[in-house]
Design a protein around this motif. Structure first.
Motif, PDB file in Angstrom:
ATOM      1  N   GLY A   1       1.101  -1.503   0.349  1.00 36.28           N
ATOM      2  CA  GLY A   1       0.123   0.146   0.457  1.00 36.28           C
ATOM      3  C   GLY A   1       1.303   1.729  -0.249  1.00 36.28           C
ATOM      4  O   GLY A   1       0.665   2.567  -0.952  1.00 36.28           O
ATOM      5  N   PRO A   2       1.988   1.436   0.543  1.00 38.02           N
ATOM      6  CA  PRO A   2       2.862   2.249   0.103  1.00 38.02           C
ATOM      7  C   PRO A   2       3.151   2.885  -0.682  1.00 38.02           C
ATOM      8  O   PRO A   2       3.574   3.721  -0.610  1.00 38.02           O
ATOM      9  N   MET A   3       3.870   1.386  -1.219  1.00 39.34           N
ATOM     10  CA  MET A   3       4.606   2.265  -2.613  1.00 39.34           C
ATOM     11  C   MET A   3       4.061   2.384  -3.350  1.00 39.34           C
ATOM     12  O   MET A   3       3.973   3.020  -4.023  1.00 39.34           O
ATOM     13  N   ALA A   4       2.631   1.831  -3.440  1.00 40.30           N
ATOM     14  CA  ALA A   4       1.223   2.886  -4.861  1.00 40.30           C
ATOM     15  C   ALA A   4       1.447   4.022  -4.316  1.00 40.30           C
ATOM     16  O   ALA A   4       1.322   4.691  -4.872  1.00 40.30           O
TER      17      ALA A   4
ATOM     18  N   LEU B   1      -2.455  -1.638  -8.529  1.00 42.66           N
ATOM     19  CA  LEU B   1      -2.215  -2.698  -7.330  1.00 42.66           C
ATOM     20  C   LEU B   1      -3.603  -4.278  -7.320  1.00 42.66           C
ATOM     21  O   LEU B   1      -4.752  -2.625  -6.541  1.00 42.66           O
ATOM     22  N   PRO B   2      -3.478  -5.340  -7.385  1.00 46.64           N
ATOM     23  CA  PRO B   2      -4.396  -6.242  -7.365  1.00 46.64           C
ATOM     24  C   PRO B   2      -4.715  -6.583  -5.783  1.00 46.64           C
ATOM     25  O   PRO B   2      -4.376  -7.543  -5.656  1.00 46.64           O
ATOM     26  N   PHE B   3      -4.771  -5.770  -4.999  1.00 46.29           N
ATOM     27  CA  PHE B   3      -5.252  -5.075  -3.401  1.00 46.29           C
ATOM     28  C   PHE B   3      -6.367  -6.177  -3.924  1.00 46.29           C
ATOM     29  O   PHE B   3      -7.075  -6.828  -2.656  1.00 46.29           O
ATOM     30  N   ARG B   4      -7.821  -6.150  -4.086  1.00 46.92           N
ATOM     31  CA  ARG B   4      -8.850  -6.902  -3.648  1.00 46.92           C
ATOM     32  C   ARG B   4      -8.117  -8.129  -3.806  1.00 46.92           C
ATOM     33  O   ARG B   4      -9.314  -9.531  -3.584  1.00 46.92           O
TER      34      ARG B   4
ATOM     35  N   GLY C   1       2.091  -0.953  10.135  1.00 46.93           N
ATOM     36  CA  GLY C   1       1.064  -1.869   9.207  1.00 46.93           C
ATOM     37  C   GLY C   1       1.161  -2.739  10.435  1.00 46.93           C
ATOM     38  O   GLY C   1      -0.458  -3.461  10.621  1.00 46.93           O
ATOM     39  N   GLY C   2       1.861  -2.692  11.710  1.00 52.99           N
ATOM     40  CA  GLY C   2       1.682  -3.301  12.793  1.00 52.99           C
ATOM     41  C   GLY C   2       0.945  -3.746  14.044  1.00 52.99           C
ATOM     42  O   GLY C   2       0.305  -3.592  15.189  1.00 52.99           O
ATOM     43  N   PHE C   3       0.752  -2.100  13.795  1.00 49.62           N
ATOM     44  CA  PHE C   3       0.797  -1.308  15.522  1.00 49.62           C
ATOM     45  C   PHE C   3      -0.168  -1.289  15.641  1.00 49.62           C
ATOM     46  O   PHE C   3      -0.837  -2.310  17.078  1.00 49.62           O
ATOM     47  N   GLY C   4      -1.769  -1.717  15.024  1.00 52.51           N
ATOM     48  CA  GLY C   4      -3.055  -2.101  15.561  1.00 52.51           C
ATOM     49  C   GLY C   4      -3.294  -3.717  15.869  1.00 52.51           C
ATOM     50  O   GLY C   4      -3.931  -4.053  16.972  1.00 52.51           O
TER      51      GLY C   4
ATOM     52  N   ASP D   1      -3.710   2.744   3.126  1.00 50.90           N
ATOM     53  CA  ASP D   1      -2.899   3.131   2.052  1.00 50.90           C
ATOM     54  C   ASP D   1      -3.032   1.786   1.270  1.00 50.90           C
ATOM     55  O   ASP D   1      -3.684   2.202   0.042  1.00 50.90           O
ATOM     56  N   TRP D   2      -3.953   0.532   1.919  1.00 49.03           N
ATOM     57  CA  TRP D   2      -4.176  -0.197   0.924  1.00 49.03           C
ATOM     58  C   TRP D   2      -5.681  -0.852   1.051  1.00 49.03           C
ATOM     59  O   TRP D   2      -6.153  -0.896   0.141  1.00 49.03           O
ATOM     60  N   LEU D   3      -6.549   0.238   2.764  1.00 51.27           N
ATOM     61  CA  LEU D   3      -7.622  -0.588   2.808  1.00 51.27           C
ATOM     62  C   LEU D   3      -8.441   0.510   1.345  1.00 51.27           C
ATOM     63  O   LEU D   3      -9.144   0.296   1.022  1.00 51.27           O
ATOM     64  N   THR D   4      -8.137   2.006   1.644  1.00 47.59           N
ATOM     65  CA  THR D   4      -8.504   2.557   0.093  1.00 47.59           C
ATOM     66  C   THR D   4      -8.730   2.369  -1.038  1.00 47.59           C
ATOM     67  O   THR D   4      -8.873   2.833  -1.878  1.00 47.59           O
ATOM     68  N   ARG D   5      -7.849   1.294  -1.305  1.00 49.36           N
ATOM     69  CA  ARG D   5      -7.523   0.413  -2.712  1.00 49.36           C
ATOM     70  C   ARG D   5      -8.339  -0.983  -2.235  1.00 49.36           C
ATOM     71  O   ARG D   5      -8.124  -1.520  -3.527  1.00 49.36           O
TER      72      ARG D   5
END
Length: 538
Positions: free
Chosen positions: A139-142, A500-503, A161-164, A312-316
């Motif tokens: 996600g951050p790369m995208a 990117l195919p995050f789906r 990414g692992g904080f939560g 970054d990836w949840l929005t995509r």
């Protein structure tokens, strides 16, 4: 004058001898897990150690030319020591979360009463359900490509990414330790055990850090041990030096596993499904609104920080890539193969848990039977990857649907959790029987069934999100979602970014379903599970 003999203390009656059938049946139930431990952990360990002293340029099950300790000298000259230190840096922020933030939030939520606990558990369900390390790193790369900025740091990706996830798991563990039946019984022993196990787990996971540095693309002189193993084996085809890296990593992880097992056994740690509440006449702690408010605010802050790593990836999450492709086959390759390994690994773990902690074949020493499994408690896929690849190539399973099935290993974390829960339930039943209250075995074992279901789901889900196994065993039409996403990233580098195919990693409907499952599990079941250590609360 009283008879002096009558004044002598009467020793407690000797414990009745343990029925032979319980001893035999307990060991028989643990036998399948022990066999699977030997074939899926011990044999690969022996193969890896033996290979680390050989010169191997091609994967094969037989040994090559002996080179003594040259492989170890080579990998340390290439920076293995520095890589271990670098991997430990990945653990810094998660350690702070597990040892400082999580206990504080758990204490505030506990003081806030049922509403406080439910608020913390419910709000932190999202990081649990959104566990997708590859997507969290991509996600951050995208985002960087869209903003025309530099690639993010692997440390930032790993920490945010692992904080939560670290906070949610830590809060769940500490809330279980804070649950006690009477104010006279201190939760401190359970809290210390939770902190110790949490710290060991965080460092062990960091030592095996692979996904974040691999996806972000760290420089060759900034490798973690897992990255160095992968590079030696699958880039340079030097399997002897790769085995040396794995051996060093395995030895450290095994020490951690022994320490965790000793901590759990010596402190008599157990889990109990506390469905009765405080005894009659015991004062109930009052919930303070101020603690409820502060706990809610702190949980929201944790969610906000988590969003920095996951947003970054949840929005995509609905993005299917460029150009859009049919992801049905990728989804099958991702979610179906781990079902097999999870079913086998958790089933034998459950049988062993009942045999060891339910039937207790060695009496009060029965939990020592967990020690052989504890050696590999923190060992993931990466340290044994070279052996797994060799076995797959020898059997001709690579680049096939069958090859995507992870090795059928004992689900050791599930074994420990289930064994501690069964132990706690059996000890509670024994206490009730001594007090003259008959408790049927169904009521004793039934509360462990939801935990067993959770063990199946969590083991399957975590295995489906693993990047290493997909990289080793499949590509092209046999790619799983993690490998497909990484391949799309590599292609995007040549076209200066793009979708990117995050789906493929975690569809939106699956995320929503997982959030609902996590919330239900936290509020309806885990909120009643207590972690206790030391003497029983008779």
């Amino acid at each position: 004058m009283a008879d002096p003999v009558a004044l002598q203390p009467v020793p407690p009656p000797a414990a009745p001898p343990r029925p032979a059938w319980r001893v035999v049946l307990g060991l028989v139930l643990a036998l399948p897990a022990l066999v699977l431990l030997l074939t899926s952990y011990v044999e690969p360990l022996i193969w890896t150690v033996r290979s680390s002293f050989q010169k191997l340029s091609l994967i094969r099950s037989t040994g090559g030319e002996s080179v003594g300790f040259d492989n170890y000298s080579a990998v340390f000259d290439k920076g293995l020591g520095t890589g271990i230190g670098r991997a430990l840096l990945f653990a810094v922020v998660p350690l702070l979360v597990v040892l400082l933030l999580a206990p504080l939030l758990a204490w505030l939520a506990h003081r806030g009463g049922t509403a406080g606990r439910w608020a913390a558990r419910g709000l932190l369900a999202l990081p649990l359900a959104a566990y997708a390390p590859t997507a969290a790193a991509a996600g951050p790369m995208a985002a960087a490509w869209e903003d025309h900025s530099g690639a993010p740091s692997a440390f930032a990706v790993y920490w945010l990414g692992g904080f939560g996830l670290a906070a949610a798991l830590g809060v769940t563990l500490y809330l279980a330790a804070l649950r006690r039946r009477t104010p006279q019984h201190s939760p401190l022993p359970g809290l210390l055990v939770a902190a110790g196990i949490g710290a060991l787990a965080v460092v062990a996971v960091a030592l095996q850090a692979f996904t974040a540095p691999y996806v972000v693309g760290e420089q060759r002189d900034e490798l973690t041990p897992a990255m160095q193993m992968y590079q030696e084996a699958f880039v340079y085809a030097k399997f002897g030096t790769a085995a040396a890296v794995s051996t060093v990593l395995l030895l450290v992880l095994m020490v951690f596993g022994v320490a965790a097992t000793l901590l759990l056994v010596l402190t008599r740690t157990r889990l109990e499904y506390d469905d009765e509440g405080p005894p009659a006449g015991a004062p109930r702690p009052s919930a303070a609104p101020v603690f409820l408010a502060v706990a809610g605010v702190l949980a929201l802050i944790v969610l906000a920080v988590s969003w920095l790593g996951l947003g970054d990836w949840l929005t995509r999450i609905t993005d299917g890539g460029e150009p859009p492709r049919d992801l049905a086959n990728v989804g099958i390759n991702t979610w179906l193969p781990p079902v097999v390994s999870a079913a086998v690994g958790v089933t034998v773990a459950a049988l062993a848990a009942v045999g060891i902690s339910g039937l207790r074949p060695l009496g009060r020493h029965s939990e020592w039977l967990l020690m052989p499994f504890g050696l590999f408690l923190f060992v993931g896929v990466t340290p044994l990857a070279v052996r797994a690849f060799a076995a797959g190539q020898t059997a001709g399973r690579l680049n096939s649907f069958v090859g995507l099935i992870p090795p059928s290993r004992v689900a050791i974390p599930a074994l420990f959790v289930l064994a501690l829960l069964v132990r706690g339930q059996v000890l509670r039943r024994e206490t009730s029987v001594r007090e003259g209250r008959a408790v049927p075995w169904v009521r004793t074992i039934l509360p462990a069934v939801p935990m067993l279901v959770l063990a199946y789901v969590v083991t399957w889900f975590v295995s489906a999100q693993d990047l290493v196994w997909g990289l080793l065993t499949g590509y092209g039409e046999h790619s799983d979602a993690q490998t497909y996403l990484v391949q799309a990233m590599r292609e995007a580098l040549y076209r200066a970014g793009g979708g990117l195919p995050f789906r493929s990693v975690l569809p939106l409907w699956a995320l929503v379903l997982l959030v609902l499952v996590a919330v239900a599990a936290q509020l309806a079941y885990l909120d009643r599970v207590a972690l206790r250590a030391g003497r029983r609360e008779d």
